[in-house]
Write an enzyme that holds these catalytic residues in place. Structure first.
Site, PDB file in Angstrom:
ATOM      1  N   SER A  82      40.945  34.238  30.710  1.00 35.46           N
ATOM      2  CA  SER A  82      39.711  35.069  29.765  1.00 35.46           C
ATOM      3  C   SER A  82      38.298  33.913  30.880  1.00 35.46           C
ATOM      4  O   SER A  82      38.603  35.076  32.285  1.00 35.46           O
ATOM      5  CB  SER A  82      39.040  33.734  28.470  1.00 35.46           C
ATOM      6  OG  SER A  82      38.293  34.217  28.564  1.00 35.46           O
ATOM      7  N   THR A  83      37.454  34.109  30.437  1.00 36.43           N
ATOM      8  CA  THR A  83      36.243  33.540  31.915  1.00 36.43           C
ATOM      9  C   THR A  83      36.755  33.320  32.864  1.00 36.43           C
ATOM     10  O   THR A  83      37.307  32.110  32.997  1.00 36.43           O
ATOM     11  CB  THR A  83      35.002  32.792  31.333  1.00 36.43           C
ATOM     12  OG1 THR A  83      35.227  33.173  29.594  1.00 36.43           O
ATOM     13  CG2 THR A  83      33.390  32.823  31.489  1.00 36.43           C
TER      14      THR A  83
ATOM     15  N   HIS B  61      41.811  38.743  29.734  1.00 37.39           N
ATOM     16  CA  HIS B  61      40.296  39.101  28.633  1.00 37.39           C
ATOM     17  C   HIS B  61      39.434  39.816  29.108  1.00 37.39           C
ATOM     18  O   HIS B  61      38.690  39.010  30.095  1.00 37.39           O
ATOM     19  CB  HIS B  61      39.511  37.911  27.603  1.00 37.39           C
ATOM     20  CG  HIS B  61      40.720  37.220  27.146  1.00 37.39           C
ATOM     21  ND1 HIS B  61      40.299  36.214  26.166  1.00 37.39           N
ATOM     22  CD2 HIS B  61      42.272  37.593  26.772  1.00 37.39           C
ATOM     23  CE1 HIS B  61      41.220  35.085  25.288  1.00 37.39           C
ATOM     24  NE2 HIS B  61      42.008  36.046  25.561  1.00 37.39           N
TER      25      HIS B  61
ATOM     26  N   MET C  79      36.462  30.922  27.956  1.00 41.85           N
ATOM     27  CA  MET C  79      36.778  30.123  26.324  1.00 41.85           C
ATOM     28  C   MET C  79      37.642  30.303  25.905  1.00 41.85           C
ATOM     29  O   MET C  79      38.197  31.274  25.321  1.00 41.85           O
ATOM     30  CB  MET C  79      34.962  30.629  26.287  1.00 41.85           C
ATOM     31  CG  MET C  79      34.598  32.300  26.278  1.00 41.85           C
ATOM     32  SD  MET C  79      33.013  32.591  25.728  1.00 41.85           S
ATOM     33  CE  MET C  79      32.842  33.811  25.856  1.00 41.85           C
TER      34      MET C  79
ATOM     35  N   ASP D 141      42.087  30.882  22.634  1.00 44.26           N
ATOM     36  CA  ASP D 141      43.881  31.641  22.495  1.00 44.26           C
ATOM     37  C   ASP D 141      44.300  31.641  23.525  1.00 44.26           C
ATOM     38  O   ASP D 141      44.107  30.753  25.114  1.00 44.26           O
ATOM     39  CB  ASP D 141      43.085  33.134  22.890  1.00 44.26           C
ATOM     40  CG  ASP D 141      44.391  34.129  23.019  1.00 44.26           C
ATOM     41  OD1 ASP D 141      44.878  33.987  22.382  1.00 44.26           O
ATOM     42  OD2 ASP D 141      44.198  34.667  23.859  1.00 44.26           O
TER      43      ASP D 141
END
Length: 336
Positions: free
Chosen positions: A162-163, A189, A277, A280
């Site tokens: 993600s991030t 993401h 973050m 998941d």
């Protein structure tokens, strides 16, 4: 208090961000720039916790400013982008931007959901940057240790991020051998408008074949990126895409991919959870490990945000916690 520099030539966006930051006790708008040149100058004179940098600006655009900023400071940079900035955003992530946030097109788009997501992403990046990087018990510094070959014979690799993930993934994919012997499935993401450009950018970085996954596509030894706004699973030698409800507030979700791959590949699966973050991927990693697969989490030191790896570790779902460099070495041996 997080001191933030905002660089954007749009008076509308400066006003939106100013109002949001003023309502948050953890943030302070420390300075405003109207172009990249002003941002670079301000960053050389003041210390900031975070820089928000628009992609399209006069005098000096965001990309040129980012290059100069990375030369003079280690302050994390989040890019602000419109729908037309996709290729530039991919370049910015490759150059070291930690994340990007799509700009609202009008005041009507600046609702509670957009504002909450905006603040959450700022907090995630700054909190990670300001942490003391305390090592969890499972973490190891393996740079100087022997690099053992895992015992399993593997048939597939799944990766979730993600991030901070795009920059990390570009580095990992760029290190793959020319011919990979098994498929690699990736959930990052990312909005649907950006995944085609990201797949194309990864494809440029490696000799392996990288594609945005398609529904009912037959699985071959390629790198498959899940398209935005779809969940990706695997079944009967094919990729399946669907739009069931979001999981952990996101679509695509890492957990759906990891669980389906665990059921298909069992102990011949490697699962990697990277920077991001939230949580998941943690339960999906647990399922992979339960079925005898090999699980890796990125360490805190090389993660932009340690949330997803930390959650997997806390679920006791991780065999090894490795630096980005060591993950790259593992992947080359597994897929080559």
């Amino acid at each position: 208090m997080m001191d933030i520099l905002v660089a954007d030539d749009s008076a509308f966006m400066r006003r939106v961000i100013t109002n949001i930051l003023a309502a948050q006790k953890d943030f302070r708008l420390a300075a405003v720039a109207r172009n990249g040149k002003e941002a670079v100058s301000l960053a050389s004179e003041q210390e900031f916790s975070l820089i928000l940098l628009d992609v399209s600006m006069p005098v000096m655009d965001g990309l040129e400013a980012l290059i100069k900023l990375k030369e003079q400071t280690s302050v994390p940079v989040i890019m602000l982008s419109g729908d037309d900035d996709r290729k530039t955003i991919m370049e910015a992530l490759a150059l070291g931007a930690v994340d990007f946030i799509k700009k609202p097109t009008s005041l009507m788009k600046v609702g509670k959901k957009w504002t909450e997501n905006f603040c959450l992403r700022l907090k995630a990046v700054v909190s990670a940057e300001e942490s003391n990087e305390e090592q969890l018990p499972l973490q190891q510094d393996l740079h100087n240790l022997e690099d053992p070959q895992p015992h399993n014979k593997f048939s597939a690799v799944v990766i979730g991020a993600s991030t901070g993930g795009p920059g990390v993934l570009l580095k990992l994919i760029g290190q793959l051998p020319e011919r990979i012997q098994l498929p690699i499935f990736i959930v990052q993401h990312m909005p649907k408008e950006f995944t085609p450009s990201f797949a194309a950018r990864m494809n440029q970085e490696t000799n392996a074949d990288v594609v945005e996954a398609a529904d009912e596509e037959r699985i071959l030894p390629k790198v498959y990126l899940c398209p935005g706004n779809y969940h990706m699973t695997v079944s009967n030698g094919k990729i399946k895409l669907d739009q069931r409800p979001k999981l952990h507030g996101t679509r695509p979700a890492v957990d759906y991919l990891f669980r389906s791959a665990a059921a298909v590949y069992g102990n011949q699966l490697t699962a990697v959870i990277l920077t991001g973050m939230g949580k998941d991927g943690a339960l999906g990693m647990k399922e992979v490990k339960k079925r005898g697969g090999y699980t890796i989490a990125q360490d805190e030191k090389t993660s932009v945000v340690f949330g997803m790896p930390r959650s997997a570790i806390e679920e006791d779902a991780v065999d090894e916690v490795l630096s980005l460099e060591m993950i790259g070495r593992r992947l080359r041996r597994i897929v080559g």
